[in-house]
Write a protein that holds these residues in place. Structure first.
Motif, short mmCIF file in Angstrom:
data_model
loop_
_atom_site.label_atom_id
_atom_site.label_comp_id
_atom_site.label_asym_id
_atom_site.label_seq_id
_atom_site.Cartn_x
_atom_site.Cartn_y
_atom_site.Cartn_z
N PHE A 38 0.82 -1.20 0.00
CA PHE A 38 0.00 0.00 0.00
C PHE A 38 0.86 1.27 0.00
CE2 PHE A 38 -2.40 -3.46 2.02
CZ PHE A 38 -3.36 -3.62 1.03
N SER A 39 0.21 2.42 -0.12
CA SER A 39 0.92 3.66 -0.42
C SER A 39 1.62 4.31 0.77
CB SER A 39 -0.06 4.67 -1.02
OG SER A 39 -0.73 4.15 -2.14
N ALA A 40 1.13 4.08 1.98
CA ALA A 40 1.60 4.86 3.13
C ALA A 40 3.10 4.79 3.33
CB ALA A 40 0.88 4.40 4.40
N THR A 41 3.66 3.57 3.37
CA THR A 41 5.11 3.47 3.61
C THR A 41 5.91 3.91 2.39
OG1 THR A 41 5.08 1.11 2.98
CG2 THR A 41 4.87 1.65 5.33
N LEU A 84 -2.96 8.14 11.36
CA LEU A 84 -2.12 7.46 10.37
C LEU A 84 -1.20 8.44 9.67
CD1 LEU A 84 -4.70 4.94 8.85
CD2 LEU A 84 -2.83 4.45 10.46
N LEU A 85 -1.70 9.64 9.39
CA LEU A 85 -0.84 10.66 8.78
C LEU A 85 0.34 10.98 9.70
CD1 LEU A 85 -3.45 13.16 7.25
CD2 LEU A 85 -2.28 11.25 6.14
N GLU A 86 0.06 11.03 10.98
CA GLU A 86 1.14 11.31 11.96
C GLU A 86 2.12 10.14 12.03
OE1 GLU A 86 1.70 12.49 16.70
OE2 GLU A 86 -0.30 12.23 15.84
N GLU A 87 1.61 8.92 12.02
CA GLU A 87 2.48 7.75 12.10
C GLU A 87 3.45 7.70 10.93
OE1 GLU A 87 4.40 4.35 13.03
OE2 GLU A 87 2.96 5.36 14.35
N PHE A 88 2.97 8.03 9.74
CA PHE A 88 3.82 7.94 8.56
C PHE A 88 4.41 9.29 8.16
CE2 PHE A 88 0.86 4.33 8.22
CZ PHE A 88 1.79 3.30 8.22
#
Length: 512
Positions: free
Chosen positions: A136-139, A211-215
């Motif tokens: 997926f895109s996040a990482t 999730l935005l903060e995590e990544f």
């Protein structure tokens, strides 16, 4: 409307296609160009976004030119795309800051394993419906923000790329967003693509702050999320641009959701499987986001303007059609057309199993460190056995997902609509019916990914009136029913599970 049409950009993993459809949903123009696959390191896969955009312009003008269709005869354009593939670009220049990281790319595997160690997997699943995976895109976005900064070469005292992203000077997007941006100048994605980023809460229908903060992905760099079929449209092509016409861009869907839409799976319980580079099995679950307990993904299927989101269960199989390409790369075949004849030339694989886990295993196994494996070979093994085993692996992987789908949904599947390049192979379709034990239905128009994007855009601008009209367009080319003895199919499938186990956990950091 007999003299007007709807176009669809189908930007896939290996190439870009533009198709033009008439009111009956028939293809009247079609052009395709491949783009380069870039492999900087083992497990890394990249695409050049500029090449993709240049190819997009080329196939649009080529298709229209060959069919003698003036651009002003297009009522709308829809976009469908390889999902999860991620890029960042400069808002001022419109230039990418790095190659796009393709959905197959595994460079962030260690980051995913860190999420697992930190106990974040369940939270990610609850918010996004996705398994924590490098797919997926996040990482990918996180990696690009940390590692990609050629802009510094153009500035004497540059700001850090992260600082520029915080201001919205660096933009994030999946490939649909990149295409829409270049067509219209607007920074937009649709709900189906947003749901594949691992940054979007599919229940709240918004980017998720935690999730935005995590990544460490700033909200300012994210696109606006719109319905898949949008009456407000995403904007229009510029009259002074390459098309020399103002054509509304009014629909977008990730490729697998586009195929679901093109196969007219509009009601809960209807399912399709697309055989492309990978295979993607989706079942419409209606307005309910069904949580999977068997390794499937819960995802957004589509949304029409002013209507609730339709959800889907999905089984993502990373490698199916790409396994046939691998046979060609290994010089076991000269052309994919050969596979059916070679497979038929032997009665069985003689116990050979191919597990095409070249980029890990997707649903329902989810093993990032699995790798491609051939087991059961003897001195008597010939290429015909390997070719047949490769085709069988496609059928087995689909059954893996079908059984998980039935367990999660409680619906026993009686038939499966199929599409994609591989379904032209009658041997594979019959084999799939035998192994899965269900009827396989192939439509007349098997490029249902492009068709779905065209339908979404056409509905938005009133070219088609409603879903009933689209369902009337859908026509069966051929149906395949199970011919193999059920006990034999079950025995073959049982042995497949043993082969899967042999492929697991093979890749290590030292080996790669």
């Amino acid at each position: 409307m007999t003299d007007t049409y709807v176009g669809a950009v189908d930007q896939g993993t290996t190439g870009t296609r533009f198709m033009v459809f008439d009111h009956a949903g028939q293809v009247v123009a079609n052009a395709y160009e491949k783009h380069e696959q870039i492999y900087p390191e083992p497990g890394w896969v990249e695409h050049d976004p500029i090449e993709i955009w240049e190819n997009t312009k080329s196939v649009i003008t080529t298709a229209l030119g060959q069919a003698g269709i003036s651009p002003d005869k297009l009522e709308a354009i829809g976009v469908t795309n390889q999902r999860e593939t991620t890029l960042l670009w400069d808002a001022d220049s419109g230039k990418p800051v790095h190659n796009a990281l393709v959905w197959q790319d595994r460079r962030t595997t260690n980051r995913i394993e860190a999420l697992e160690e930190d106990g974040l997997v369940e939270s990610i699943r609850e918010k996004t419906g996705l398994e924590a995976d490098a797919y997926f895109s996040a990482t990918k976005a996180e990696w690009l923000l940390e590692n990609a900064d050629p802009i510094k070469m153009e500035r004497t005292r540059p700001d850090d790329i992260q600082d520029r992203a915080e201001r919205g000077d660096i933009l994030f997007g999946t490939i649909d967003t990149w295409i829409i941006y270049n067509l219209t100048g607007n920074h937009i994605t649709d709900v189906s693509n947003a749901s594949r980023t691992m940054l979007y809460n599919i229940h709240d229908l918004d980017w998720d702050d935690e999730l935005l903060e995590e990544f460490d992905v700033p909200r300012a760099m994210l696109p606006e999320v719109r319905p898949s079929s949008d009456e407000a449209t995403y904007g229009s092509t510029h009259p002074d641009g390459f098309l020399e016409a103002a054509v509304p861009v009014a629909g977008a869907l990730g490729d697998q959701q586009a195929a679901l839409f093109g196969q007219t799976c509009y009601d809960a319980g209807e399912a399709k499987n697309t055989y492309g580079t990978g295979s993607f099995f989706l079942m419409n679950t209606g307005e309910e986001a069904v949580e999977s307990e068997h390794g499937l993904l819960t995802t957004i299927g589509f949304q029409r303007s002013g209507e609730p989101v339709q959800y889907a269960l999905e089984g993502s199989i990373f490698i199916t059609g790409a396994a046939i390409e691998w046979l060609e790369d290994m010089s076991l075949i000269d052309d994919p057309v050969e596979t059916a004849e070679l497979a038929r030339s032997v009665n069985s694989t003689d116990g050979v199993y191919v597990v095409p886990a070249f980029t890990g295993l997707g649903a329902p196994h989810w093993d990032q460190r699995a790798r491609g494996t051939i087991v059961g070979m003897t001195r008597g093994t010939r290429r015909e056995h390997v070719v047949r085993a490769t085709l069988e692996s496609i059928a087995y992987q689909t059954r893996d997902v079908a059984e998980a789908m039935e367990a999660d949904s409680g619906i026993e599947m009686q038939s499966l609509k199929v599409d994609g390049g591989a379904v032209k192979n009658n041997f594979l379709c019959q084999l799939q019916s035998d192994i899965i034990g269900s009827e396989i239905i192939r439509p007349v128009v098997d490029e249902t990914t492009a068709l779905g994007a065209a339908y979404a855009a056409g509905l938005a601008v009133g070219y088609w009136n409603d879903l009933d009209e689209l369902q009337h367009n859908w026509q069966v080319d051929r149906e395949f029913t199970p011919q193999m003895d059920e006990k034999r199919a079950d025995a073959m499938y049982s042995r497949w599970g043993d082969a899967i186990e042999r492929s697991r956990g093979w890749a290590t950091d030292d080996a790669e």
